[in-house]
Design an enzyme around this catalytic site. Sequence first.
Site, short mmCIF file in Angstrom:
data_model
loop_
_atom_site.label_atom_id
_atom_site.label_comp_id
_atom_site.label_asym_id
_atom_site.label_seq_id
_atom_site.Cartn_x
_atom_site.Cartn_y
_atom_site.Cartn_z
N LYS B 68 0.85 -1.19 0.00
CA LYS B 68 0.00 0.00 0.00
C LYS B 68 0.89 1.24 0.00
CE LYS B 68 -3.97 1.71 2.73
NZ LYS B 68 -4.83 1.39 3.90
N SER B 143 -9.75 1.16 3.03
CA SER B 143 -8.92 2.01 2.19
C SER B 143 -7.84 1.25 1.42
CB SER B 143 -8.26 3.09 3.02
OG SER B 143 -7.35 2.51 3.95
N SER B 167 -9.73 -1.27 7.15
CA SER B 167 -9.16 -0.99 5.82
C SER B 167 -8.39 -2.13 5.18
CB SER B 167 -8.25 0.24 5.89
OG SER B 167 -9.04 1.40 5.90
#
EC number: 6.3.5.7
Lengths: 96, 474
Positions: B68, B143, B167
């Site tokens: 990420k 997310s 997330s």
Amino acid sequence: MSEKFNIDSLADLARIRLKKEEKAKLTNDLSKILGYVEALGQLNLEGIEPTTHVAKLENVFRADEVKPALVREEVLKHSPHREGNFFKVPKVIDQA
Amino acid sequence: MTNPEPLTIQAAARFIQGSSEKARTVAEALKKRVDQLDKSINAYIQFQLPKTFEIKQGPLAGVPISVKDNLCTHGWETTCGSKVLKGFIPPYDATVIRKLKEAGAVIVGKCNMDEFAFGSSNESSAFGPVKNPWDLTRVPGGSSGGSAAAVSSGEAIAALGSDTGGSIRQPASFCSVVGLKPTYGRVSRYGLVAFGSSLDQIGPITKTVEDAALLLQVMAGHDPLDSTSAQEPVPHYTEKLSKQVNGLKIGLAKEHFAAGLDPDVEKAIRQAAKTYQDLGAKIVDISLPHSRFAVHVYYIVATAEASSNLGRYDGVRYGLRVPSSNLTEMYIDTRDQGFGAEAKRRILLGTFVLSAGYYDAYYLRGLKARTFFRRDFEEAFKQVDVILTPTAPTPPFKLGEKTGDPLAMYLSDLYTIPANLAGNPAISIPGGFTNRDLPIGIQLIGKPFDEATLLSTAYAFEQATDFHKKKPRI
């Protein structure tokens, strides 16, 4: 709820500028969200300790030893504006 | 080696066998797939193979891993999905990145994400939304939407995400992959761009439970650079992985079957309970009485911490600077142009709940209510070993469906938030599909620092079902 906060002073505190259309939308959003969290008022919180952190830790200490840190040149290399070994910023004090 | 889609870490490592040449073959096959698919999925902010393949030996020798884009990678731009960090090239690696590299992994991509991890749909990214590989008109969750979509579409062998309120787990559920949020403190947060520092954890998003155990193994443990990382011993997760759930007590909370739960999701959870029963586990009815207040507490505590953490983006030291004649104007212009709508919304909300006159009524009240979430779990775990819940209240929703209504968006984290508030580990694994082939995840929550039981419970279900074998048609 919206009478509780002044969107302009909040934006000022957070150093954020809001366009006119943003202001109306965010005022509405914040009112709705704050209205929603009001429901916490239903809980009896008397005598309940606040939880700031879930790690079961007291103060964490380390030995006071000199160790290599980040390389200064690498840290400064990508800064938006530097002068020598400093980050350069615009004028802080206004000359009256 | 033409299609990396079904390739797990285990399979890739077996193929590579420590050979740099074979590592290059796998990485190049992966690049080909990314070139083919990412125009439509947008899972990556950057994807790049190293110029030379001289791999380190270790459990991940030569295996390409994607991360990420809120994890600092030395010399490689780290944007956090935000314009305000455009051009930020970290002078160091996050601890998890260093550990992956030491285990032999090759970092190949930085995954798209909601700006500063603020979102449940990946629509708040400054780099455009990610599409769900199972249905390109739907969101991948957020997310860590880019990480989950990349793993699900075979654009990644495995990925790292971060989880503040769900997330990792909610996008894993939406994309039919495995997503593990470890216990708070299990994995060092050094080098993770901070959102809610008392809630954030880094964790793996993978195709199988075994891969999740392997990545946790590599990442777990105390780190002097993160004083909240725990001194707890790290068990051997991969060796301890067992399909044996005979006699295990699994809790189902009555509060989790309230209004708002999609009937298909409810069916999948009931069916999962049945599967566990058939495997010899005991299903126990439990109560988590404060569940319905999760979102209330979270949006006080998490926004307060976020508003404080995002104070550092002022244009002085790194990232974006909008030139101006004086310092205050420079801060304001930089933050105005650097932050997107959701970031502004959360900064303002957090600023409000912490502001003089409202601190007691909002922030302090939120912190006190947070205590109930720890207590609820402590009580429940006196009766059971693991808790089974939905991961998200619905299957993946349509792009644009919730962007106009932040509250509706926030409610998609209802089932995942409690594990962050209390610090417990939790995992989402593929648990079924709707009749339109939309993924449904099931969540398992464990006792603090008992990821071993959590992983074995997940593994038993995975091995008894075929949901994880089904791939999106793209």
